[in-house]
Each structure stands twice: as structure tokens, then as C-alpha cells.
Design an enzyme around this catalytic site. Structure first.
Site, PDB file in Angstrom:
ATOM      1  N   LYS A 136       0.851  -1.202   0.000  1.00 43.71           N
ATOM      2  CA  LYS A 136       0.000   0.000   0.000  1.00 43.71           C
ATOM      3  C   LYS A 136       0.883   1.246   0.000  1.00 43.71           C
ATOM      4  O   LYS A 136       2.101   1.159   0.202  1.00 43.71           O
ATOM      5  CB  LYS A 136      -0.921  -0.021   1.228  1.00 43.71           C
ATOM      6  CG  LYS A 136      -0.198   0.111   2.557  1.00 43.71           C
ATOM      7  CD  LYS A 136      -1.138  -0.098   3.739  1.00 43.71           C
ATOM      8  CE  LYS A 136      -0.395  -0.216   5.021  1.00 43.71           C
ATOM      9  NZ  LYS A 136      -0.502   0.880   5.940  1.00 43.71           N
TER      10      LYS A 136
ATOM     11  N   ARG B 148     -10.447   0.412  15.200  1.00 40.36           N
ATOM     12  CA  ARG B 148     -10.323   1.290  14.031  1.00 40.36           C
ATOM     13  C   ARG B 148     -11.326   0.742  13.026  1.00 40.36           C
ATOM     14  O   ARG B 148     -12.512   0.786  13.283  1.00 40.36           O
ATOM     15  CB  ARG B 148      -8.863   1.282  13.549  1.00 40.36           C
ATOM     16  CG  ARG B 148      -8.517   2.437  12.647  1.00 40.36           C
ATOM     17  CD  ARG B 148      -7.043   2.503  12.332  1.00 40.36           C
ATOM     18  NE  ARG B 148      -6.565   1.345  11.581  1.00 40.36           N
ATOM     19  CZ  ARG B 148      -5.306   1.172  11.175  1.00 40.36           C
ATOM     20  NH1 ARG B 148      -4.398   2.081  11.459  1.00 40.36           N
ATOM     21  NH2 ARG B 148      -4.944   0.105  10.496  1.00 40.36           N
TER      22      ARG B 148
ATOM     23  N   HIS C 155      -5.977  -6.581  12.886  1.00 37.10           N
ATOM     24  CA  HIS C 155      -4.754  -5.775  12.941  1.00 37.10           C
ATOM     25  C   HIS C 155      -4.435  -5.473  14.404  1.00 37.10           C
ATOM     26  O   HIS C 155      -5.332  -5.165  15.193  1.00 37.10           O
ATOM     27  CB  HIS C 155      -4.978  -4.487  12.150  1.00 37.10           C
ATOM     28  CG  HIS C 155      -3.720  -3.783  11.759  1.00 37.10           C
ATOM     29  ND1 HIS C 155      -2.587  -4.433  11.303  1.00 37.10           N
ATOM     30  CD2 HIS C 155      -3.416  -2.458  11.737  1.00 37.10           C
ATOM     31  CE1 HIS C 155      -1.648  -3.533  11.029  1.00 37.10           C
ATOM     32  NE2 HIS C 155      -2.122  -2.345  11.290  1.00 37.10           N
TER      33      HIS C 155
ATOM     34  N   ARG D  27       1.263 -10.703   7.289  1.00 37.69           N
ATOM     35  CA  ARG D  27       1.006  -9.519   6.454  1.00 37.69           C
ATOM     36  C   ARG D  27       2.013  -8.404   6.726  1.00 37.69           C
ATOM     37  O   ARG D  27       1.649  -7.302   7.097  1.00 37.69           O
ATOM     38  CB  ARG D  27      -0.383  -8.989   6.829  1.00 37.69           C
ATOM     39  CG  ARG D  27      -1.458  -9.171   5.847  1.00 37.69           C
ATOM     40  CD  ARG D  27      -2.769  -8.532   6.261  1.00 37.69           C
ATOM     41  NE  ARG D  27      -2.809  -7.744   7.453  1.00 37.69           N
ATOM     42  CZ  ARG D  27      -3.407  -8.095   8.596  1.00 37.69           C
ATOM     43  NH1 ARG D  27      -4.049  -9.240   8.700  1.00 37.69           N
ATOM     44  NH2 ARG D  27      -3.366  -7.299   9.641  1.00 37.69           N
TER      45      ARG D  27
ATOM     46  N   TYR E 258      16.417  31.494   5.966  1.00 34.51           N
ATOM     47  CA  TYR E 258      15.442  32.455   6.489  1.00 34.51           C
ATOM     48  C   TYR E 258      15.628  32.724   7.975  1.00 34.51           C
ATOM     49  O   TYR E 258      15.873  31.804   8.761  1.00 34.51           O
ATOM     50  CB  TYR E 258      14.025  31.928   6.262  1.00 34.51           C
ATOM     51  CG  TYR E 258      13.640  31.853   4.811  1.00 34.51           C
ATOM     52  CD1 TYR E 258      13.713  32.973   3.991  1.00 34.51           C
ATOM     53  CD2 TYR E 258      13.217  30.652   4.261  1.00 34.51           C
ATOM     54  CE1 TYR E 258      13.365  32.897   2.649  1.00 34.51           C
ATOM     55  CE2 TYR E 258      12.860  30.564   2.932  1.00 34.51           C
ATOM     56  CZ  TYR E 258      12.935  31.695   2.122  1.00 34.51           C
ATOM     57  OH  TYR E 258      12.600  31.610   0.800  1.00 34.51           O
TER      58      TYR E 258
ATOM     59  N   CYS F 290      14.028  25.159   4.041  1.00 38.67           N
ATOM     60  CA  CYS F 290      13.145  25.959   3.192  1.00 38.67           C
ATOM     61  C   CYS F 290      12.224  25.048   2.384  1.00 38.67           C
ATOM     62  O   CYS F 290      12.237  23.841   2.553  1.00 38.67           O
ATOM     63  CB  CYS F 290      13.982  26.822   2.239  1.00 38.67           C
ATOM     64  SG  CYS F 290      15.304  27.711   3.058  1.00 38.67           S
TER      65      CYS F 290
ATOM     66  N   ASP G  66      12.396  24.415  -0.834  1.00 40.20           N
ATOM     67  CA  ASP G  66      13.077  23.665  -1.899  1.00 40.20           C
ATOM     68  C   ASP G  66      14.491  23.245  -1.556  1.00 40.20           C
ATOM     69  O   ASP G  66      15.116  22.540  -2.340  1.00 40.20           O
ATOM     70  CB  ASP G  66      13.205  24.531  -3.157  1.00 40.20           C
ATOM     71  CG  ASP G  66      11.960  25.318  -3.436  1.00 40.20           C
ATOM     72  OD1 ASP G  66      10.902  24.687  -3.549  1.00 40.20           O
ATOM     73  OD2 ASP G  66      12.041  26.558  -3.518  1.00 40.20           O
TER      74      ASP G  66
HETATM   75  C1  LIG Z   1      -4.236  -4.108   7.896  1.00 46.10           C
HETATM   76  C2  LIG Z   1      -2.760  -3.991   7.805  1.00 46.10           C
HETATM   77  N1  LIG Z   1      -2.017  -5.103   7.731  1.00 46.10           N
HETATM   78  C3  LIG Z   1      -0.673  -5.059   7.659  1.00 46.10           C
HETATM   79  C4  LIG Z   1      -0.006  -3.858   7.651  1.00 46.10           C
HETATM   80  C5  LIG Z   1       1.499  -3.863   7.606  1.00 46.10           C
HETATM   81  O1  LIG Z   1       2.029  -3.313   8.772  1.00 46.10           O
HETATM   82  P1  LIG Z   1       3.604  -3.210   9.002  1.00 46.10           P
HETATM   83  O2  LIG Z   1       4.092  -2.210   8.006  1.00 46.10           O
HETATM   84  O3  LIG Z   1       3.741  -2.759  10.404  1.00 46.10           O
HETATM   85  O4  LIG Z   1       4.168  -4.552   8.751  1.00 46.10           O
HETATM   86  C6  LIG Z   1      -0.740  -2.679   7.736  1.00 46.10           C
HETATM   87  C7  LIG Z   1      -0.045  -1.390   7.791  1.00 46.10           C
HETATM   88  O5  LIG Z   1      -0.380  -0.480   8.478  1.00 46.10           O
HETATM   89  C8  LIG Z   1      -2.153  -2.737   7.803  1.00 46.10           C
HETATM   90  O6  LIG Z   1      -2.894  -1.628   7.875  1.00 46.10           O
END
Ligand SMILES: Cc1ncc(COP(=O)(O)O)c(C=O)c1O
Length: 378
Positions: A37, A136, A169, A225, A268, A315, A317
Site C-alpha cells: 500500500k 479502528r 490488525h 502480512r 530564512y 526551506c 526547496d
Molecule cells: C491491515 C494492515 N495489515 C498489515 C499492515 C502492515 O504493517 P507493518 O508495516 O507494520 O508490517 C498494515 C499497515 O499499516 C495494515 O494496515
């Protein structure tokens, strides 16, 4: 004209390949879903996806429908699970493309059932994302039975819904000693038992993000995961790198080297002034490129193996570094590592600016151009 990028993230796909193999070995016989993701945690979802799949990943995980479809459009045929979507979106396009959508509420379950009823020829695979304590997204425990029953009954009636498993999660996996981890794991086991009692097979269940993959083999179930670990980082504060190799370096080319006299200031508001004669160099990265202004005085770049402190305001840039007497003869065109292998690690930068390494690797943006080393980036 030769295009010279002044600011790059250099992504080492061989590091991602190595990390994938490390994770696969660690968790087998559990399956490995690599999370790509947020554009592969800012490493480029498509090249990362190809690399992990070539090195043992079984599935890909993404947040949004657009992220899932981008992978399919790139010709990636592996299973992809997507867990942030709304029934108001065109989720049918994702199901048409064989994306597995996670059910996170009763409304999501009803949307999937309606789609499946309208497409009896199509097998719809789904995972139920249950809330085990993060509070969540995810089906609340009070709704588990209703959602499981709806999907079970609809699947029996239409024959084209397959609930592949449940997922959840963890809230505190980066604190291995936190009792919330065991509480969530116990709730997860309760959900699997309930689902099976109600007639769902739930063959592939998954709970573990990176920190749980690294510390809790008892949480593996049939799949894990990880995201962050794929990119070479651990979120744990134990100082162990678990052999993982960071894949991203953020590198800027020095644009200007100039002298400064005692008492003169830079950037700055002239918040920094030279105490003695010396040299400054300018690096073309600023807050528009993802280097937060609040990182002032916390960044040290590495040029030719030597560290130099950032001075004065960051800054939009660019920012300025103090070369002292410039003993190593830094010149325009030299590469300055802002973070990454050979320089300050993303984890070190994160701790200096009271952030997390996840956020540091996701930060480079703006004028930053991505360049790949190794691996499969065709
Ligand atoms: C539902 C879910 N699974 C797995 C992950 C992977 O988590 P991590 O990057 O801590 O391994 C995430 C990341 O936030 C997530 O939202």
C-alpha cells in the site's frame, strides 16, 4: 540534454528481494502477504510487487481500490487483498478484476452479497476483517455472528461467495511486552472458532504485521502480512535489524558550495550564524519534497562517508549544511545522503525528529525522482 536529477530516492530492489526471502523463511509454512500500500511504502508498488512475488510472496496487500487496480493493470495476476473501500465506491470494478475485498462492516458484507447475487458465474472471494481491540476499522465483536452468518448463508444460497478467512490488525505489536497483544490474539482465535462453528471453513487467517512477524511466531496462523519489514526496517526498539536491508536512500546533489564569514547567517531568519570562517553547501530538498521544517538542526547528511550538520531553516526547496573548513573538498554535484544505507538511517532520523521510520520512508515526495537498482523493475 542529459537529465540530471538533483533529488532521488534510490530503491535497491535486491534488498527487497533479500528481505522477502528472509521473511518467507521465517514464517513458512505460513504464507506471506507483502503489503505494498501507499505506493509500496513510497518505494513504487509495481516494481516492489514484482520483486516480492519473484522471491516467495504468495499474496499482495493494499489499502485502496485504486492501489489494487493499479497492480492488476500492470499485469500482476497474484492474489491481491484490499481493505479500505466503501460500498459507495465502484467496488464492482475491483471484484470484476478478482481483487479480494475485506469486509469491515455489515454494510460491506451486504454490498458483497448483492454483487455476488447479480453475478452468479463469478466466484467472489472475501476476507472478514474483524476488530479484536484496535477499534479502528473491522467488524465489531457484537456483529461477528451476524456478518459471518450473512456471508455463510448467502454463500450457501448462491454458491459463489468464498470467505477465505478472517484478518485483524494489532494495536501494540511494536511493544512485544504489551498484554494487549495476547488479548487481541485470543479474540482472533475466538472469531475463528465462532466462524467455523457457524459453518465457514476459514482456511487462511492472518493477524501479523511486521513486528508480530519478527517477535510472535505463535500469531502466524496460515498467513502473515508484513509491510515495513519488506522494505528493510523493524519498528521495534530492540536495536535488532533481523538481517533486513533498508531499500531506500534519499539522495540530493550538492548544488552550491560557498564561503561564510564569522557572524554571517544563513537561510530564512538567519537562525544560524557562522562562528568561524568556513563553507556552506546547499542541498535541493525542502519541505515541499517531504523534509519537514521541524527537522531543523536534527538532520545530518553524509557526503563521501562524512557527516555534515544541516543548519538554519529548512526551506521549501532546499536546505543548507555546514562544511566547516571543507576538509574533504565537497563540491557541487557531490551526492549527499539524507537518509539510507551509507548515511543516517531512516530509523535514526525518525528518532531525532520524534517520528517513526514508517513516516520517514513515506516522506520523500515533491521533486524527488525514483531510481531503481537491481531486481525486476521492467
Ligand atoms: C491491515 C494492515 N495489515 C498489515 C499492515 C502492515 O504493517 P507493518 O508495516 O507494520 O508490517 C498494515 C499497515 O499499516 C495494515 O494496515
Amino acid at each position: 540534454m542529459v537529465v540530471v536529477n538533483l533529488l532521488e530516492t534510490v530503491i535497491d530492489l535486491d534488498a527487497i528481494a533479500t528481505n522477502t526471502r528472509i521473511l518467507k523463511n521465517l514464517v513458512q509454512p505460513a504464507q506471506l502477504m507483502c503489503v505494498v500500500k501507499a505506493d509500496g511504502y513510497n518505494h513504487g508498488a509495481i516494481p516492489v510487487a514484482r520483486t516480492v512475488l519473484a522471491n516467495g510472496a504468495d499474496q499482495l496487500g493494499v489499502a485502496t481500490l485504486a492501489e489494487a487496480l493499479e497492480l492488476r493493470e500492470a499485469g500482476i495476476t497474484a492474489p491481491i487483498l484490499c481493505w479500505i473501500w466503501s460500498p459507495e465506491q465502484d467496488f464492482a470494478a475491483a471484484l470484476d478484476a478478482n481483487i479480494h475485498l475485506a469486509v469491515v462492516s455489515m454494510a460491506h458484507a451486504q454490498a458483497i452479497v448483492k454483487y455476488a447475487a447479480g453475478k452468479p458465474e463469478k466466484l467472489v472471494q472475501t476476507t472478514i476483517k474483524i476488530d479484536t481491540g484496535l477499534h479502528r476499522s473491522g467488524v465489531d465483536e457484537s456483529q461477528w455472528e451476524a456478518v459471518f452468518t450473512l456471508l455463510k448463508d448467502a454463500g450457501t444460497a448462491t454458491g459463489n461467495i468464498e470467505v477465505t478467512g478472517v484478518m485483524s490488525h494489532l494495536a501494540c505489536a511494536d511493544e512485544p511486552g504489551n498484554p494487549a497483544n495476547d488479548t487481541q490474539a485470543a479474540a482472533f482465535n475466538r472469531a475463528i472458532a465462532l466462524g467455523r462453528k457457524l459453518g465457514l471453513e476459514l482456511p487462511v487467517n492472518h493477524l501479523s504485521n511486521s513486528p508480530a512477524v519478527l517477535t510472535r511466531p505463535d500469531f502466524y496462523h496460515e498467513m502473515v502480512r508484513p509491510g515495513l519489514a519488506v522494505y528493510g526496517y523493524s519498528p521495534l526498539a530492540d536495536g535488532n535489524d533481523y538481517g533486513l536491508q533498508p531499500a531506500m536512500s534519499w539522495v540530493g546533489k550538492v548544488t552550491v558550495v560557498k564561503p561564510i564569514e564569522p557572524g554571517e547567517g544563513t537561510s530564512y531568519n538567519l537562525t544560524w550564524r557562522a562562528a568561524k570562517p568556513g563553507y556552506l553547501a546547499v542541498i535541493p530538498a525542502g519541505y515541499a519534497d517531504g523534509l519537514p521544517r521541524r527537522a531543523q538542526n536534527h538532520v545530518e547528511v553524509t557526503i563521501g562517508g562524512h557527516r555534515y550538520p544541516q543548519v538554519g531553516r529548512i526551506c521549501m526547496d532546499q536546505f543548507v549544511i555546514d562544511l566547516g573548513d571543507n576538509p574533504h573538498n565537497v563540491r557541487p554535484g557531490d551526492e549527499a545522503i539524507i537518509f539510507g544505507p551509507g548515511g543516517m538511517s531512516a530509523t535514526e532520523l525518525a528518532s531525532r525528529i520524534q517520528d517513526i521510520n514508517y513516516a520517514v520512508i513515506c516522506a520523500p515526495t515533491g521533486r524527488t525522482v525514483r531510481r531503481y537498482l537491481g531486481g525486476q523493475h521492467a
